[in-house]
Design a protein around this motif. Sequence first.
Motif, PDB file in Angstrom:
ATOM      1  N   LEU A 171       0.823  -1.210   0.000  1.00  0.00           N
ATOM      2  CA  LEU A 171       0.000   0.000   0.000  1.00  0.00           C
ATOM      3  C   LEU A 171       0.857   1.260   0.000  1.00  0.00           C
ATOM      4  O   LEU A 171       0.611   2.198  -0.758  1.00  0.00           O
ATOM      5  N   VAL A 172       1.877   1.278   0.866  1.00  0.00           N
ATOM      6  CA  VAL A 172       2.717   2.470   0.982  1.00  0.00           C
ATOM      7  C   VAL A 172       3.523   2.710  -0.286  1.00  0.00           C
ATOM      8  O   VAL A 172       3.766   3.857  -0.688  1.00  0.00           O
ATOM      9  N   SER A 173       3.937   1.620  -0.946  1.00  0.00           N
ATOM     10  CA  SER A 173       4.768   1.750  -2.146  1.00  0.00           C
ATOM     11  C   SER A 173       3.953   1.942  -3.419  1.00  0.00           C
ATOM     12  O   SER A 173       4.518   1.977  -4.517  1.00  0.00           O
ATOM     13  N   ASN A 174       2.635   2.077  -3.277  1.00  0.00           N
ATOM     14  CA  ASN A 174       1.777   2.268  -4.445  1.00  0.00           C
ATOM     15  C   ASN A 174       1.849   3.733  -4.883  1.00  0.00           C
ATOM     16  O   ASN A 174       1.050   4.574  -4.466  1.00  0.00           O
ATOM     17  N   LYS A 175       2.835   4.039  -5.710  1.00  0.00           N
ATOM     18  CA  LYS A 175       3.068   5.419  -6.136  1.00  0.00           C
ATOM     19  C   LYS A 175       1.923   5.961  -6.995  1.00  0.00           C
ATOM     20  O   LYS A 175       1.622   7.154  -6.956  1.00  0.00           O
ATOM     21  N   ALA A 176       1.285   5.075  -7.766  1.00  0.00           N
ATOM     22  CA  ALA A 176       0.174   5.526  -8.607  1.00  0.00           C
ATOM     23  C   ALA A 176      -0.961   6.077  -7.750  1.00  0.00           C
ATOM     24  O   ALA A 176      -1.580   7.096  -8.082  1.00  0.00           O
ATOM     25  N   MET A 177      -1.237   5.406  -6.635  1.00  0.00           N
ATOM     26  CA  MET A 177      -2.288   5.865  -5.722  1.00  0.00           C
ATOM     27  C   MET A 177      -1.944   7.236  -5.153  1.00  0.00           C
ATOM     28  O   MET A 177      -2.800   8.142  -5.117  1.00  0.00           O
ATOM     29  N   ILE A 178      -0.695   7.405  -4.724  1.00  0.00           N
ATOM     30  CA  ILE A 178      -0.276   8.671  -4.118  1.00  0.00           C
ATOM     31  C   ILE A 178      -0.329   9.808  -5.136  1.00  0.00           C
ATOM     32  O   ILE A 178      -0.823  10.905  -4.843  1.00  0.00           O
ATOM     33  N   VAL A 179       0.157   9.539  -6.342  1.00  0.00           N
ATOM     34  CA  VAL A 179       0.162  10.572  -7.381  1.00  0.00           C
ATOM     35  C   VAL A 179      -1.259  10.966  -7.767  1.00  0.00           C
ATOM     36  O   VAL A 179      -1.574  12.161  -7.888  1.00  0.00           O
ATOM     37  N   CYS A 180      -2.126   9.971  -7.968  1.00  0.00           N
ATOM     38  CA  CYS A 180      -3.515  10.267  -8.354  1.00  0.00           C
ATOM     39  C   CYS A 180      -4.249  11.017  -7.245  1.00  0.00           C
ATOM     40  O   CYS A 180      -4.991  11.966  -7.521  1.00  0.00           O
ATOM     41  N   ALA A 181      -4.063  10.598  -6.003  1.00  0.00           N
ATOM     42  CA  ALA A 181      -4.729  11.280  -4.888  1.00  0.00           C
ATOM     43  C   ALA A 181      -4.267  12.735  -4.795  1.00  0.00           C
ATOM     44  O   ALA A 181      -5.084  13.653  -4.603  1.00  0.00           O
ATOM     45  N   ALA A 182      -2.960  12.957  -4.954  1.00  0.00           N
ATOM     46  CA  ALA A 182      -2.433  14.319  -4.899  1.00  0.00           C
ATOM     47  C   ALA A 182      -2.938  15.152  -6.070  1.00  0.00           C
ATOM     48  O   ALA A 182      -3.331  16.320  -5.902  1.00  0.00           O
ATOM     49  N   ALA A 183      -2.946  14.564  -7.273  1.00  0.00           N
ATOM     50  CA  ALA A 183      -3.407  15.287  -8.462  1.00  0.00           C
ATOM     51  C   ALA A 183      -4.880  15.639  -8.351  1.00  0.00           C
ATOM     52  O   ALA A 183      -5.288  16.771  -8.671  1.00  0.00           O
ATOM     53  N   PHE A 184      -5.687  14.705  -7.888  1.00  0.00           N
ATOM     54  CA  PHE A 184      -7.123  14.944  -7.779  1.00  0.00           C
ATOM     55  C   PHE A 184      -7.423  16.007  -6.722  1.00  0.00           C
ATOM     56  O   PHE A 184      -8.249  16.904  -6.938  1.00  0.00           O
ATOM     57  N   ALA A 185      -6.753  15.915  -5.560  1.00  0.00           N
ATOM     58  CA  ALA A 185      -6.985  16.887  -4.488  1.00  0.00           C
ATOM     59  C   ALA A 185      -6.561  18.286  -4.929  1.00  0.00           C
ATOM     60  O   ALA A 185      -7.281  19.265  -4.704  1.00  0.00           O
ATOM     61  N   ALA A 186      -5.395  18.385  -5.578  1.00  0.00           N
ATOM     62  CA  ALA A 186      -4.921  19.685  -6.053  1.00  0.00           C
ATOM     63  C   ALA A 186      -5.854  20.262  -7.107  1.00  0.00           C
ATOM     64  O   ALA A 186      -6.126  21.470  -7.117  1.00  0.00           O
ATOM     65  N   THR A 187      -6.362  19.409  -7.990  1.00  0.00           N
ATOM     66  CA  THR A 187      -7.264  19.876  -9.046  1.00  0.00           C
ATOM     67  C   THR A 187      -8.553  20.438  -8.466  1.00  0.00           C
ATOM     68  O   THR A 187      -9.062  21.470  -8.924  1.00  0.00           O
ATOM     69  N   VAL A 188      -9.100  19.755  -7.457  1.00  0.00           N
ATOM     70  CA  VAL A 188     -10.313  20.262  -6.799  1.00  0.00           C
ATOM     71  C   VAL A 188     -10.077  21.667  -6.261  1.00  0.00           C
ATOM     72  O   VAL A 188     -10.895  22.581  -6.471  1.00  0.00           O
ATOM     73  N   LEU A 189      -8.953  21.862  -5.584  1.00  0.00           N
ATOM     74  CA  LEU A 189      -8.654  23.176  -4.990  1.00  0.00           C
ATOM     75  C   LEU A 189      -8.436  24.243  -6.054  1.00  0.00           C
ATOM     76  O   LEU A 189      -8.948  25.364  -5.941  1.00  0.00           O
ATOM     77  N   VAL A 190      -7.692  23.901  -7.103  1.00  0.00           N
ATOM     78  CA  VAL A 190      -7.418  24.867  -8.168  1.00  0.00           C
ATOM     79  C   VAL A 190      -8.710  25.287  -8.867  1.00  0.00           C
ATOM     80  O   VAL A 190      -8.969  26.484  -9.069  1.00  0.00           O
ATOM     81  N   VAL A 191      -9.535  24.310  -9.245  1.00  0.00           N
ATOM     82  CA  VAL A 191     -10.795  24.618  -9.921  1.00  0.00           C
ATOM     83  C   VAL A 191     -11.704  25.442  -9.013  1.00  0.00           C
ATOM     84  O   VAL A 191     -12.342  26.406  -9.454  1.00  0.00           O
ATOM     85  N   TYR A 192     -11.762  25.082  -7.734  1.00  0.00           N
ATOM     86  CA  TYR A 192     -12.631  25.798  -6.798  1.00  0.00           C
ATOM     87  C   TYR A 192     -12.237  27.273  -6.678  1.00  0.00           C
ATOM     88  O   TYR A 192     -13.086  28.167  -6.790  1.00  0.00           O
ATOM     89  N   PHE A 193     -10.953  27.528  -6.467  1.00  0.00           N
ATOM     90  CA  PHE A 193     -10.522  28.912  -6.243  1.00  0.00           C
ATOM     91  C   PHE A 193     -10.578  29.748  -7.528  1.00  0.00           C
ATOM     92  O   PHE A 193     -10.896  30.943  -7.475  1.00  0.00           O
ATOM     93  N   VAL A 194     -10.316  29.143  -8.676  1.00  0.00           N
ATOM     94  CA  VAL A 194     -10.383  29.892  -9.937  1.00  0.00           C
ATOM     95  C   VAL A 194     -11.831  30.231 -10.283  1.00  0.00           C
ATOM     96  O   VAL A 194     -12.118  31.369 -10.699  1.00  0.00           O
ATOM     97  N   ARG A 195     -12.740  29.291 -10.111  1.00  0.00           N
ATOM     98  CA  ARG A 195     -14.133  29.564 -10.500  1.00  0.00           C
ATOM     99  C   ARG A 195     -14.801  30.566  -9.558  1.00  0.00           C
ATOM    100  O   ARG A 195     -15.848  31.128  -9.877  1.00  0.00           O
ATOM    101  N   ARG A 196     -14.216  30.841  -8.399  1.00  0.00           N
ATOM    102  CA  ARG A 196     -14.768  31.834  -7.482  1.00  0.00           C
ATOM    103  C   ARG A 196     -14.184  33.231  -7.715  1.00  0.00           C
ATOM    104  O   ARG A 196     -14.600  34.191  -7.058  1.00  0.00           O
ATOM    105  N   MET A 197     -13.245  33.356  -8.650  1.00  0.00           N
ATOM    106  CA  MET A 197     -12.666  34.661  -8.939  1.00  0.00           C
ATOM    107  C   MET A 197     -13.676  35.586  -9.616  1.00  0.00           C
ATOM    108  O   MET A 197     -14.557  35.127 -10.351  1.00  0.00           O
TER     109      MET A 197
END
Length: 229
Positions: A171-197
């Motif tokens: 589980l810990v060495s599953n880099k794909a999971m970590i990368v996808c989770a980070a990418a998805f979380a960052a995307t949510v934040l970026v889209v949220y803050f940009v669409r509120r501008m």
Amino acid sequence: SKFEAYLIPTGKFILAMVVFCLINSRFGYMTKIAKFPIALILALFCSFMPLNMIVVLAALVTLAHAFSMSMICAGVLAVVYVIMFLLYFKFSPKDTLAVVLTPICFVFKIPYAIPMAFGLVGNPGSSVSVGCGVVVYYVLVYLKKAAEAFSKVEEEDADILTQVKTILTGLVSNKAMIVCAAAFAATVLVVYFVRRMSIKYAWTIAMVVGALCEILIILVGDVVFTTNV
């Protein structure tokens, strides 16, 4: 609004039915509960309960299947669930759809739409829910692939430690999971803050920037960790 008394329970029933059928078809190690009538009864129950009940029952069903496969495997999965539930109920208890739809969209090969959608209609806490959904999907996929290896391990003290170490390492060495989770979380934040501008075409710009952000993070993660996403 006129027909929401019928539409909302119907929607929850359909969503719950999809969840339980997917769990039973892809992770159905306990044959006693991996049956259509059981899924139907659970879905009917969820249709009249709060939306969070789908997440709770789905977790219990997957734990039952994992226990049928391996007691240690079920224990590790339970710990993962406890950690995620603490994060989920702390930061985004109303984002049940994000937790449920993320694994479903992974199965249907359209996961990258989820962080975009919840960045547009959700809140910053949605990043936690989407991240939890990513972890759930990858953990269940890993356990399914490792099922045969775990089933061959005898329930002895040394073997139990070896099995726990194997599961945690995987589980810990599953880099794909970590990368996808980070990418998805960052995307949510970026889209949220940009669409509120306070700018013209904020939603359109948010979708473009969010898509580029998501692609960029996944590509960088693939180069750095060789995730093959």
